[in-house]
Motif scaffolding. Structure first.
Motif, PDB file in Angstrom:
ATOM      1  N   GLN A   4      57.842  36.727  69.891  1.00 49.97           N
ATOM      2  CA  GLN A   4      59.267  36.702  70.219  1.00 49.97           C
ATOM      3  C   GLN A   4      60.004  35.895  69.153  1.00 49.97           C
ATOM      4  N   MET A   5      61.218  36.325  68.841  1.00 56.55           N
ATOM      5  CA  MET A   5      62.015  35.720  67.778  1.00 56.55           C
ATOM      6  C   MET A   5      63.250  35.045  68.385  1.00 56.55           C
ATOM      7  N   PHE A   6      63.474  33.803  67.974  1.00 63.51           N
ATOM      8  CA  PHE A   6      64.564  32.990  68.507  1.00 63.51           C
ATOM      9  C   PHE A   6      65.375  32.379  67.367  1.00 63.51           C
ATOM     10  N   SER A   7      66.610  32.026  67.668  1.00 63.12           N
ATOM     11  CA  SER A   7      67.460  31.327  66.715  1.00 63.12           C
ATOM     12  C   SER A   7      68.318  30.332  67.482  1.00 63.12           C
ATOM     13  N   ILE A   8      68.694  29.264  66.799  1.00 62.33           N
ATOM     14  CA  ILE A   8      69.598  28.272  67.380  1.00 62.33           C
ATOM     15  C   ILE A   8      70.965  28.476  66.732  1.00 62.33           C
ATOM     16  N   GLN A   9      71.948  28.754  67.564  1.00 59.85           N
ATOM     17  CA  GLN A   9      73.316  28.954  67.077  1.00 59.85           C
ATOM     18  C   GLN A   9      74.063  27.631  67.095  1.00 59.85           C
ATOM     19  N   ASP A  10      74.738  27.335  65.998  1.00 56.42           N
ATOM     20  CA  ASP A  10      75.634  26.188  65.912  1.00 56.42           C
ATOM     21  C   ASP A  10      77.041  26.734  66.121  1.00 56.42           C
ATOM     22  N   THR A  11      77.598  26.511  67.286  1.00 57.92           N
ATOM     23  CA  THR A  11      78.895  27.101  67.623  1.00 57.92           C
ATOM     24  C   THR A  11      80.043  26.473  66.841  1.00 57.92           C
ATOM     25  N   LYS A  12      79.898  25.221  66.431  1.00 58.32           N
ATOM     26  CA  LYS A  12      80.966  24.570  65.652  1.00 58.32           C
ATOM     27  C   LYS A  12      80.993  25.095  64.217  1.00 58.32           C
ATOM     28  N   ASP A  49      77.175  21.883  71.190  1.00 54.77           N
ATOM     29  CA  ASP A  49      77.434  22.756  70.037  1.00 54.77           C
ATOM     30  C   ASP A  49      76.292  23.724  69.732  1.00 54.77           C
ATOM     31  N   PHE A  50      75.138  23.570  70.392  1.00 55.89           N
ATOM     32  CA  PHE A  50      73.952  24.342  70.020  1.00 55.89           C
ATOM     33  C   PHE A  50      73.412  25.161  71.188  1.00 55.89           C
ATOM     34  N   ILE A  51      73.097  26.421  70.896  1.00 54.10           N
ATOM     35  CA  ILE A  51      72.601  27.362  71.907  1.00 54.10           C
ATOM     36  C   ILE A  51      71.299  27.984  71.410  1.00 54.10           C
ATOM     37  N   LEU A  52      70.304  28.031  72.278  1.00 53.47           N
ATOM     38  CA  LEU A  52      69.059  28.737  71.981  1.00 53.47           C
ATOM     39  C   LEU A  52      69.230  30.198  72.364  1.00 53.47           C
TER      40      LEU A  52
END
Length: 83
Positions: A4-12, A49-52
């Motif tokens: 499975q592939m994941f990324s952490i989004q920096d919303t700011k 600010d961070f979403i998995l």
């Protein structure tokens, strides 16, 4: 084997970190949680600010990347342990 592939989004910053691979969502949550609870990490300092995100899968037998609809697994603030 499918990873499975994941990324952490920096919303700011409006960016996604390079993807990382785990066997399943539970392993990704454990990795994300560990980073979230490191007091020196940006995820700990700015947890809202961070979403998995789950972004897809990777087959190590064929090299195929299998995209999927972005699936929000949670913000860093949800995984910070209250001491």
């Amino acid at each position: 084997m499918i990873h499975q592939m994941f990324s952490i989004q920096d919303t700011k910053a409006q960016t996604f970190n390079p993807p990382f691979f785990q066997k399943n969502h539970q392993e990704a949550i454990r990795t994300f949680s560990k980073i979230c609870n490191d007091s020196t990490s940006m995820l700990n300092q700015y947890p809202e600010d961070f979403i998995l995100l789950h972004v897809g899968a990777f087959c190590d037998e064929t090299g195929e990347i299998i995209p999927s609809t972005l699936s929000n697994i949670g913000t860093a603030s949800q995984y910070i342990k209250n001491s």
